[in-house]
Scaffold this motif. Structure first.
Motif, PDB file in Angstrom:
ATOM      1  N   MET A  77       1.051  -0.943  -0.164  1.00 15.01           N
ATOM      2  CA  MET A  77       0.108   0.003  -0.029  1.00 15.01           C
ATOM      3  C   MET A  77       0.757   1.106   0.086  1.00 15.01           C
ATOM      4  SD  MET A  77      -2.985  -0.946  -0.418  1.00 15.01           S
ATOM      5  CE  MET A  77      -3.686   0.708  -0.393  1.00 15.01           C
ATOM      6  N   SER A  81       0.770   4.013  -3.086  1.00  9.40           N
ATOM      7  CA  SER A  81       0.691   5.490  -2.654  1.00  9.40           C
ATOM      8  C   SER A  81       1.700   6.191  -3.099  1.00  9.40           C
ATOM      9  CB  SER A  81       0.321   5.521  -1.197  1.00  9.40           C
ATOM     10  OG  SER A  81      -0.906   4.703  -0.912  1.00  9.40           O
ATOM     11  N   VAL A  84       2.042   6.748  -6.940  1.00 12.49           N
ATOM     12  CA  VAL A  84       1.031   7.660  -7.485  1.00 12.49           C
ATOM     13  C   VAL A  84       1.235   8.897  -6.981  1.00 12.49           C
ATOM     14  CG1 VAL A  84      -1.511   8.488  -6.913  1.00 12.49           C
ATOM     15  CG2 VAL A  84      -0.912   5.939  -7.392  1.00 12.49           C
ATOM     16  N   VAL A  85       1.652   9.393  -5.863  1.00 18.16           N
ATOM     17  CA  VAL A  85       2.088  10.594  -5.369  1.00 18.16           C
ATOM     18  C   VAL A  85       3.439  11.182  -6.362  1.00 18.16           C
ATOM     19  CG1 VAL A  85       3.057  11.942  -3.552  1.00 18.16           C
ATOM     20  CG2 VAL A  85       1.418  10.600  -3.149  1.00 18.16           C
TER      21      VAL A  85
END
Length: 126
Positions: A77, A81, A84-85
């Motif tokens: 996760m 994340s 994506v950031v």
């Protein structure tokens, strides 16, 4: 006694970075913008993936499989994340950007993530 060899994580990460630098260098033949964009796209995948791999494979021999599984899911996760950031941040903050080069660098890292363990396993089995 069961002899399980740990995967060569450091070598895999280094090989993937070498692939990214090669792809970025190929884009440099066309333009500096393309090279920079490919590099940023690849780093958006490579950085979180490398941090996860170094952390996950740091320890060997787990006695509590449930805890190991939970830690792995939390790591995945984080990796997703962070990817994506980094990718969104690159698209929003770095201007100008060459979109096709950015996504070529990103896609190349995804492919290298899938293929480098296969290459290492074939070399090890010879």
């Amino acid at each position: 006694m069961l002899n399980i060899r740990r995967p060569p994580v450091g070598r895999l990460i280094t090989l993937q970075l070498g692939i990214l630098l090669l792809i970025s260098s190929l884009f440099l033949l066309e333009s500096a913008l393309g090279a920079r964009s490919a590099l940023f796209g690849g780093l958006a995948y490579w950085i979180p993936n490398s941090l996860f791999a170094l952390r996950y494979f740091r320890h060997s021999g787990a006695r509590r499989m449930g805890a190991v599984f939970a830690a792995m899911m939390a790591g995945e996760m984080f990796k997703l994340s962070a990817t994506v950031v980094l990718l969104a941040g690159t698209l929003m903050l770095i201007q100008p950007i060459d979109g096709p080069a950015l996504f070529t660098g990103f896609g190349t890292m995804i492919l290298s993530h899938m293929l480098t363990p296969l290459v290492f396993s074939r070399v090890a089995n010879r």
